[in-house]
Design a protein around this motif. Structure first.
Motif, PDB file in Angstrom:
ATOM      1  N   PRO A  17       0.828  -1.200   0.000  1.00 21.12           N
ATOM      2  CA  PRO A  17       0.000   0.000   0.000  1.00 21.12           C
ATOM      3  C   PRO A  17       0.868   1.259   0.000  1.00 21.12           C
ATOM      4  N   LYS A  18       0.330   2.339  -0.550  1.00 21.83           N
ATOM      5  CA  LYS A  18       1.082   3.590  -0.611  1.00 21.83           C
ATOM      6  C   LYS A  18       1.517   4.078   0.761  1.00 21.83           C
ATOM      7  N   ASN A  19       0.628   3.964   1.742  1.00 20.30           N
ATOM      8  CA  ASN A  19       0.951   4.489   3.071  1.00 20.30           C
ATOM      9  C   ASN A  19       1.796   3.520   3.906  1.00 20.30           C
ATOM     10  N   GLY A  20       2.072   2.332   3.360  1.00 17.66           N
ATOM     11  CA  GLY A  20       2.910   1.364   4.056  1.00 17.66           C
ATOM     12  C   GLY A  20       2.194   0.520   5.095  1.00 17.66           C
ATOM     13  N   ARG A  21       0.903   0.795   5.363  1.00 14.58           N
ATOM     14  CA  ARG A  21       0.170   0.061   6.400  1.00 14.58           C
ATOM     15  C   ARG A  21      -1.016  -0.725   5.859  1.00 14.58           C
ATOM     16  N   ASP A  22      -1.922  -0.007   5.164  1.00 12.05           N
ATOM     17  CA  ASP A  22      -3.136  -0.657   4.662  1.00 12.05           C
ATOM     18  C   ASP A  22      -3.553  -0.014   3.344  1.00 12.05           C
ATOM     19  N   PHE A  23      -4.276  -0.780   2.556  1.00 12.44           N
ATOM     20  CA  PHE A  23      -4.688  -0.318   1.234  1.00 12.44           C
ATOM     21  C   PHE A  23      -5.892   0.617   1.350  1.00 12.44           C
ATOM     22  N   SER A  24      -5.883   1.682   0.579  1.00 12.29           N
ATOM     23  CA  SER A  24      -7.033   2.584   0.524  1.00 12.29           C
ATOM     24  C   SER A  24      -8.076   1.987  -0.424  1.00 12.29           C
ATOM     25  N   LEU A  25      -9.301   2.471  -0.297  1.00 15.39           N
ATOM     26  CA  LEU A  25     -10.357   2.013  -1.190  1.00 15.39           C
ATOM     27  C   LEU A  25      -9.990   2.300  -2.643  1.00 15.39           C
ATOM     28  N   ALA A  26      -9.445   3.478  -2.903  1.00 15.74           N
ATOM     29  CA  ALA A  26      -9.055   3.842  -4.275  1.00 15.74           C
ATOM     30  C   ALA A  26      -8.000   2.885  -4.823  1.00 15.74           C
ATOM     31  N   ALA A  75     -18.621 -21.495  -2.956  1.00 17.61           N
ATOM     32  CA  ALA A  75     -19.178 -22.812  -3.281  1.00 17.61           C
ATOM     33  C   ALA A  75     -18.348 -23.475  -4.379  1.00 17.61           C
ATOM     34  N   PRO A  76     -18.296 -24.793  -4.405  1.00 19.57           N
ATOM     35  CA  PRO A  76     -17.487 -25.508  -5.392  1.00 19.57           C
ATOM     36  C   PRO A  76     -17.872 -25.235  -6.840  1.00 19.57           C
ATOM     37  N   PHE A  77     -19.094 -24.784  -7.080  1.00 14.51           N
ATOM     38  CA  PHE A  77     -19.540 -24.510  -8.455  1.00 14.51           C
ATOM     39  C   PHE A  77     -19.401 -23.033  -8.825  1.00 14.51           C
ATOM     40  N   ASP A  78     -18.925 -22.205  -7.880  1.00 20.71           N
ATOM     41  CA  ASP A  78     -18.791 -20.764  -8.112  1.00 20.71           C
ATOM     42  C   ASP A  78     -17.416 -20.443  -8.706  1.00 20.71           C
ATOM     43  N   CYS A  79     -17.232 -19.196  -9.107  1.00 22.13           N
ATOM     44  CA  CYS A  79     -15.933 -18.775  -9.630  1.00 22.13           C
ATOM     45  C   CYS A  79     -15.709 -17.305  -9.321  1.00 22.13           C
ATOM     46  N   ILE A  80     -14.467 -16.896  -9.418  1.00 22.21           N
ATOM     47  CA  ILE A  80     -14.074 -15.498  -9.246  1.00 22.21           C
ATOM     48  C   ILE A  80     -13.630 -15.002 -10.611  1.00 22.21           C
ATOM     49  N   ASN A  81     -14.091 -13.827 -10.975  1.00 21.57           N
ATOM     50  CA  ASN A  81     -13.782 -13.269 -12.287  1.00 21.57           C
ATOM     51  C   ASN A  81     -12.924 -12.019 -12.155  1.00 21.57           C
ATOM     52  N   GLY A  82     -11.969 -11.883 -13.064  1.00 20.35           N
ATOM     53  CA  GLY A  82     -11.127 -10.692 -13.105  1.00 20.35           C
ATOM     54  C   GLY A  82      -9.893 -10.790 -12.228  1.00 20.35           C
ATOM     55  N   ASP A  83      -9.139  -9.703 -12.223  1.00 18.95           N
ATOM     56  CA  ASP A  83      -7.919  -9.631 -11.423  1.00 18.95           C
ATOM     57  C   ASP A  83      -8.277  -9.476  -9.951  1.00 18.95           C
ATOM     58  N   VAL A  84      -7.422 -10.007  -9.081  1.00 12.74           N
ATOM     59  CA  VAL A  84      -7.670  -9.938  -7.637  1.00 12.74           C
ATOM     60  C   VAL A  84      -6.397  -9.546  -6.900  1.00 12.74           C
ATOM     61  N   LEU A  85      -6.601  -9.096  -5.675  1.00 14.65           N
ATOM     62  CA  LEU A  85      -5.497  -8.885  -4.740  1.00 14.65           C
ATOM     63  C   LEU A  85      -5.633  -9.935  -3.651  1.00 14.65           C
ATOM     64  N   LEU A  86      -4.563 -10.668  -3.406  1.00 21.89           N
ATOM     65  CA  LEU A  86      -4.493 -11.589  -2.279  1.00 21.89           C
ATOM     66  C   LEU A  86      -3.606 -10.923  -1.245  1.00 21.89           C
ATOM     67  N   CYS A  87      -4.143 -10.700  -0.047  1.00 19.24           N
ATOM     68  CA  CYS A  87      -3.345 -10.005   0.975  1.00 19.24           C
ATOM     69  C   CYS A  87      -3.772 -10.452   2.367  1.00 19.24           C
ATOM     70  N   GLU A  88      -2.962 -10.054   3.343  1.00 17.45           N
ATOM     71  CA  GLU A  88      -3.311 -10.328   4.731  1.00 17.45           C
ATOM     72  C   GLU A  88      -4.509  -9.466   5.083  1.00 17.45           C
ATOM     73  N   SER A  89      -5.418 -10.020   5.866  1.00  8.90           N
ATOM     74  CA  SER A  89      -6.696  -9.363   6.122  1.00  8.90           C
ATOM     75  C   SER A  89      -6.542  -8.022   6.835  1.00  8.90           C
ATOM     76  N   TYR A  90      -5.536  -7.841   7.652  1.00  7.32           N
ATOM     77  CA  TYR A  90      -5.390  -6.578   8.373  1.00  7.32           C
ATOM     78  C   TYR A  90      -5.016  -5.415   7.447  1.00  7.32           C
ATOM     79  N   MET A  91      -4.649  -5.705   6.220  1.00  5.36           N
ATOM     80  CA  MET A  91      -4.236  -4.655   5.293  1.00  5.36           C
ATOM     81  C   MET A  91      -5.416  -3.971   4.608  1.00  5.36           C
ATOM     82  N   VAL A  92      -6.636  -4.437   4.863  1.00  5.37           N
ATOM     83  CA  VAL A  92      -7.840  -3.807   4.322  1.00  5.37           C
ATOM     84  C   VAL A  92      -8.762  -3.496   5.495  1.00  5.37           C
ATOM     85  N   LYS A  93      -9.089  -2.232   5.648  1.00  6.92           N
ATOM     86  CA  LYS A  93      -9.943  -1.825   6.795  1.00  6.92           C
ATOM     87  C   LYS A  93     -11.272  -1.321   6.317  1.00  6.92           C
TER      88      LYS A  93
END
Length: 93
Positions: A17-26, A75-93
């Motif tokens: 993240p830009k601020n070094g702690r957590d990602f902003s919504l933008a 669910a096993p029959f569901d899917c995720i579409n598009g690009d994603v961010l995988l991160c530690e949960s504390y980095m998104v508030k």
């Protein structure tokens, strides 16, 4: 480790993240090209994806889909579409 996983299986590691702690919504919206949805993997990590990825016809992201199914976050029959961010949960508030 935080990473962007694109729908075409490219991985950009060590995304910070830009601020070094957590990602902003933008920042999150820019990474997923739209409104965000958070999928909790219940292991300290989350997947941030485009909430309207299916509606917009974005390609299926096989890596993110496999991760989410493995951790029983979707669910096993569901899917995720598009690009994603995988991160530690504390980095998104």
């Amino acid at each position: 480790m935080n990473m962007i996983i694109s729908a075409d299986n490219r991985i950009v590691k060590d995304v910070r993240p830009k601020n070094g702690r957590d990602f902003s919504l933008a920042e999150l919206q820019k990474m997923v090209n739209g409104y965000i949805e958070i999928i909790d993997l219940c292991n300290g990590f989350i997947i941030v994806c485009n909430e309207e990825g299916k509606l917009e016809g974005l390609p299926v992201n096989p890596v993110a889909t496999s991760l989410a199914i493995t951790y029983k976050a979707i669910a096993p029959f569901d899917c995720i579409n598009g690009d994603v961010l995988l991160c530690e949960s504390y980095m998104v508030k």
